[in-house]
Write an enzyme that holds these catalytic residues in place. Structure first.
Site, PDB file in Angstrom:
ATOM      1  N   CYS A   1       1.476  -2.344  15.763  1.00 34.62           N
ATOM      2  CA  CYS A   1       1.456  -2.074  14.315  1.00 34.62           C
ATOM      3  C   CYS A   1       0.748  -3.179  13.553  1.00 34.62           C
ATOM      4  O   CYS A   1       1.047  -4.364  13.721  1.00 34.62           O
ATOM      5  CB  CYS A   1       2.890  -1.932  13.818  1.00 34.62           C
ATOM      6  SG  CYS A   1       3.018  -1.761  12.032  1.00 34.62           S
TER       7      CYS A   1
ATOM      8  N   CYS B   1       6.290  -5.121  15.849  1.00 36.22           N
ATOM      9  CA  CYS B   1       5.990  -4.119  16.865  1.00 36.22           C
ATOM     10  C   CYS B   1       4.536  -4.335  17.286  1.00 36.22           C
ATOM     11  O   CYS B   1       3.667  -4.554  16.447  1.00 36.22           O
ATOM     12  CB  CYS B   1       6.215  -2.721  16.317  1.00 36.22           C
ATOM     13  SG  CYS B   1       7.911  -2.500  15.734  1.00 36.22           S
TER      14      CYS B   1
ATOM     15  N   GLU C   1       0.817  -1.210   0.000  1.00 35.25           N
ATOM     16  CA  GLU C   1       0.000   0.000   0.000  1.00 35.25           C
ATOM     17  C   GLU C   1       0.857   1.269   0.000  1.00 35.25           C
ATOM     18  O   GLU C   1       1.944   1.304   0.577  1.00 35.25           O
ATOM     19  CB  GLU C   1      -0.929  -0.005   1.217  1.00 35.25           C
ATOM     20  CG  GLU C   1      -1.962  -1.114   1.109  1.00 35.25           C
ATOM     21  CD  GLU C   1      -2.910  -1.192   2.294  1.00 35.25           C
ATOM     22  OE1 GLU C   1      -4.115  -1.391   2.061  1.00 35.25           O
ATOM     23  OE2 GLU C   1      -2.455  -1.064   3.447  1.00 35.25           O
TER      24      GLU C   1
ATOM     25  N   CYS D   1       6.386  -7.306   7.134  1.00 36.01           N
ATOM     26  CA  CYS D   1       7.541  -6.824   7.908  1.00 36.01           C
ATOM     27  C   CYS D   1       8.023  -7.959   8.792  1.00 36.01           C
ATOM     28  O   CYS D   1       7.227  -8.731   9.299  1.00 36.01           O
ATOM     29  CB  CYS D   1       7.115  -5.622   8.768  1.00 36.01           C
ATOM     30  SG  CYS D   1       8.507  -4.800   9.581  1.00 36.01           S
TER      31      CYS D   1
ATOM     32  N   CYS E   1      -1.055   5.864   9.985  1.00 34.80           N
ATOM     33  CA  CYS E   1       0.178   5.197  10.438  1.00 34.80           C
ATOM     34  C   CYS E   1      -0.134   3.874  11.100  1.00 34.80           C
ATOM     35  O   CYS E   1      -0.963   3.812  12.008  1.00 34.80           O
ATOM     36  CB  CYS E   1       0.863   6.009  11.532  1.00 34.80           C
ATOM     37  SG  CYS E   1       1.604   7.489  10.987  1.00 34.80           S
TER      38      CYS E   1
ATOM     39  N   CYS F   1       3.423   8.427   1.214  1.00 32.05           N
ATOM     40  CA  CYS F   1       3.957   7.444   2.154  1.00 32.05           C
ATOM     41  C   CYS F   1       4.165   6.133   1.395  1.00 32.05           C
ATOM     42  O   CYS F   1       3.225   5.548   0.872  1.00 32.05           O
ATOM     43  CB  CYS F   1       2.958   7.285   3.298  1.00 32.05           C
ATOM     44  SG  CYS F   1       3.483   6.097   4.529  1.00 32.05           S
TER      45      CYS F   1
HETATM   46  N1  SAH Z   1       9.187   0.279   9.846  1.00 29.58           N
HETATM   47  C1  SAH Z   1       9.431   1.663   9.955  1.00 29.58           C
HETATM   48  C2  SAH Z   1       8.550   2.511   9.051  1.00 29.58           C
HETATM   49  C3  SAH Z   1       7.108   2.123   8.942  1.00 29.58           C
HETATM   50  S1  SAH Z   1       6.086   2.354  10.362  1.00 29.58           S
HETATM   51  C4  SAH Z   1       9.309   2.119  11.381  1.00 29.58           C
HETATM   52  O1  SAH Z   1       8.853   1.344  12.204  1.00 29.58           O
HETATM   53  O2  SAH Z   1       9.718   3.244  11.659  1.00 29.58           O
HETATM   54  C5  SAH Z   1       5.788   4.122  10.344  1.00 29.58           C
HETATM   55  C6  SAH Z   1       5.414   4.705  11.722  1.00 29.58           C
HETATM   56  O3  SAH Z   1       4.085   4.335  12.117  1.00 29.58           O
HETATM   57  C7  SAH Z   1       6.337   4.231  12.836  1.00 29.58           C
HETATM   58  O4  SAH Z   1       6.741   5.275  13.658  1.00 29.58           O
HETATM   59  C8  SAH Z   1       5.436   3.282  13.569  1.00 29.58           C
HETATM   60  O5  SAH Z   1       5.896   3.059  14.842  1.00 29.58           O
HETATM   61  C9  SAH Z   1       4.106   3.968  13.483  1.00 29.58           C
HETATM   62  N2  SAH Z   1       2.966   3.110  13.813  1.00 29.58           N
HETATM   63  C10 SAH Z   1       2.888   1.776  13.677  1.00 29.58           C
HETATM   64  N3  SAH Z   1       1.689   1.329  14.096  1.00 29.58           N
HETATM   65  C11 SAH Z   1       0.989   2.398  14.508  1.00 29.58           C
HETATM   66  C12 SAH Z   1      -0.354   2.581  15.008  1.00 29.58           C
HETATM   67  N4  SAH Z   1      -1.184   1.568  15.142  1.00 29.58           N
HETATM   68  N5  SAH Z   1      -0.741   3.830  15.304  1.00 29.58           N
HETATM   69  C13 SAH Z   1       0.083   4.879  15.130  1.00 29.58           C
HETATM   70  N6  SAH Z   1       1.338   4.766  14.631  1.00 29.58           N
HETATM   71  C14 SAH Z   1       1.793   3.544  14.333  1.00 29.58           C
HETATM   72 FE1  SF4 Z   2       7.554  -3.157  10.955  1.00 28.69          FE
HETATM   73 FE2  SF4 Z   2       5.370  -1.891  11.828  1.00 28.69          FE
HETATM   74 FE3  SF4 Z   2       7.469  -2.225  13.458  1.00 28.69          FE
HETATM   75 FE4  SF4 Z   2       7.637  -0.470  11.403  1.00 28.69          FE
HETATM   76  S1  SF4 Z   2       6.251  -0.324  13.175  1.00 28.69           S
HETATM   77  S2  SF4 Z   2       9.174  -2.028  12.027  1.00 28.69           S
HETATM   78  S3  SF4 Z   2       6.381  -1.569   9.859  1.00 28.69           S
HETATM   79  S4  SF4 Z   2       6.188  -3.872  12.583  1.00 28.69           S
END
Ligand code: SAH
Ligand code: SF4
Length: 388
Positions: free
Chosen positions: A149, A146, A120, A142, A373, A135
């Site tokens: 996420c 996290c 996406e 991934c 995000c 974006c």
């Molecule tokens: N993998 C990279 C880039 C993609 S995630 C990273 O982790 O930085 C982009 C941003 O969205 C990151 O700061 C991540 O922590 C945040 N993010 C992930 N899940 C989220 C959620 N459910 N609500 C708000 N931000 C989130």
């Molecule tokens: Fe991967 Fe989501 Fe963690 Fe970014 S925030 S490293 S996309 S699992």
């Protein structure tokens, strides 16, 4: 981390990335996609059919400045050569399998690549001015999971190739009709790139770096490195390299101020703990007050949003030219966290601002279409078994 260790670790990360390599850039009909080739590779392809280097310069202009996908529209090239090129080469775009527009005008593209895999891309227009951020995704899924996420619930399927990364931006430009590429300071609708879509860009470093090099090339799309931000969850050994080679803006997903909590929220922290991550930020080349490092901090109710944690945060990043983006948690189906209250957000922001850091609370965009995000996820790959 000592230098030899870092080198070995870097080699390991790059070797692993190769295991998840994207498919070859040849189409089923045998034609070679020219998108994603470096200038040198393009020159070599053309030399292979007896064409001189200036042809590569011409093609580069048509592909990346004019945005042309049809050789017949390349008016500076004689018809017989146009036909010859069309028989051997293509100028591809990922196919937009689904396009959704949010009530706030944020637009999410589901792109399908040649092997059927999907990722996406989101365009987030500025609410006031005629500009916006694209974006971009760097991987399908991934490897890092996290806890907050949505993408992290999708196991890694593969890395995206150079053409697929550049192609997301070019296809978005197609959708908004932004060709030829605006020059110099001419305003652009698609004015910045944030590598914040699906995936961890520093686990697909080679392809991301090549794609950004193409996008920054002055005779093509010519987007300045100051308009590109790479977001990482903290792959420390690759941060120095990205800084030295690309010089793009850095965003670091911090989200916690103790190793104990960060180990839980961002499991990569067990490998590269906070002290190492912050040290890498301190030495990130080009960081200055004019080009600050962004710390991203997802605000999770009752988990990481206390004033004490805000005070610990400012101590941790003291002296780094930085700003802190406070991101309200965006829920997704099955997520187990709740967004912080407005009061908690405001108190946290006040502490950070009192310490002299900008602390914008990021307004969630495109939540209604799961484009905000951390909400991106495609169907590829099984959901990981862990509870959310
Ligand atoms: N993998 C990279 C880039 C993609 S995630 C990273 O982790 O930085 C982009 C941003 O969205 C990151 O700061 C991540 O922590 C945040 N993010 C992930 N899940 C989220 C959620 N459910 N609500 C708000 N931000 C989130
Ligand atoms: Fe991967 Fe989501 Fe963690 Fe970014 S925030 S490293 S996309 S699992």
């Amino acid at each position: 981390m000592n230098a030899a260790l870092t080198e070995a670790e870097r080699a390991r990360i790059l070797a692993k990335a190769a295991l998840f390599a994207p498919p070859d850039a040849t189409l089923p009909d045998g034609r070679r996609d020219l998108v994603g080739l470096s200038r040198e590779e393009l020159t070599a392809e053309l030399a292979g059919i007896g064409e001189k280097p200036f042809r590569a310069k011409q093609l580069w202009h048509w592909i990346y400045h004019q945005g042309v996908t049809d050789f017949a529209r390349m008016s500076s090239i004689a018809r017989p050569l146009q036909q010859n090129l069309a028989e051997r080469f293509a100028i591809g775009r990922p196919e937009a399998a689904l396009v959704q527009t949010s009530a706030d005008a944020t637009r999410k593209f589901l792109f399908r690549f040649r092997d059927g895999q999907e990722a996406e891309t989101v365009y987030i227009p500025d609410p006031v001015e005629d500009r916006g951020a694209v974006c971009i995704s760097s991987q399908v899924g991934c490897t890092l999971s996290c806890r907050f996420c949505h993408t992290g619930t999708q196991t890694l399927v593969r890395n995206l190739g150079v053409a697929e990364i550049v192609g997301q931006f070019m296809a978005a430009r197609d959708a908004y009709g932004e060709w030829p590429s605006p020059k110099g300071e001419t305003p652009r609708l698609l004015s910045t790139i944030v590598l914040m879509g699906m995936g961890e860009p520093l686990y697909n470093y080679e392809n991301v770096a090549r794609a950004m090099t193409i996008i920054m090339d002055n005779e093509g799309i010519a987007l300045s490195r100051r308009r590109i931000t790479l977001s990482t969850s903290g792959v420390v050994p690759m941060m120095d390299r990205a800084g030295a080679e690309l010089g793009v803006n850095l965003a670091v997903s911090l989200h916690a101020v103790t190793d104990e909590l960060r180990n839980e929220l961002v499991p990569l922290n067990r490998k590269y703990p906070i002290a190492e991550l912050i040290a890498a930020c301190r030495r990130y080349p080009g960081a200055s007050n004019a080009r600050r490092i962004t710390f991203e901090y997802v605000m999770l109710r009752g988990v990481n949003d206390s004033e004490a944690e805000a005070r610990a945060l400012v101590r941790l990043i003291a002296g780094i030219p930085a700003k802190v983006n406070l991101i309200p948690f965006n829920p997704w189906p099955g997520s187990r966290f709740e967004p912080s209250t407005r009061t908690a957000l405001d108190r946290f922001a006040a502490v950070v601002m009192d310490a002299g850091f900008a602390a914008p609370v990021r307004t969630p965009r495109g939540r209604d279409i799961l484009a905000a995000c951390g909400q991106l996820r495609t169907q590829s790959g099984a959901a990981s078994p862990r509870p959310h």
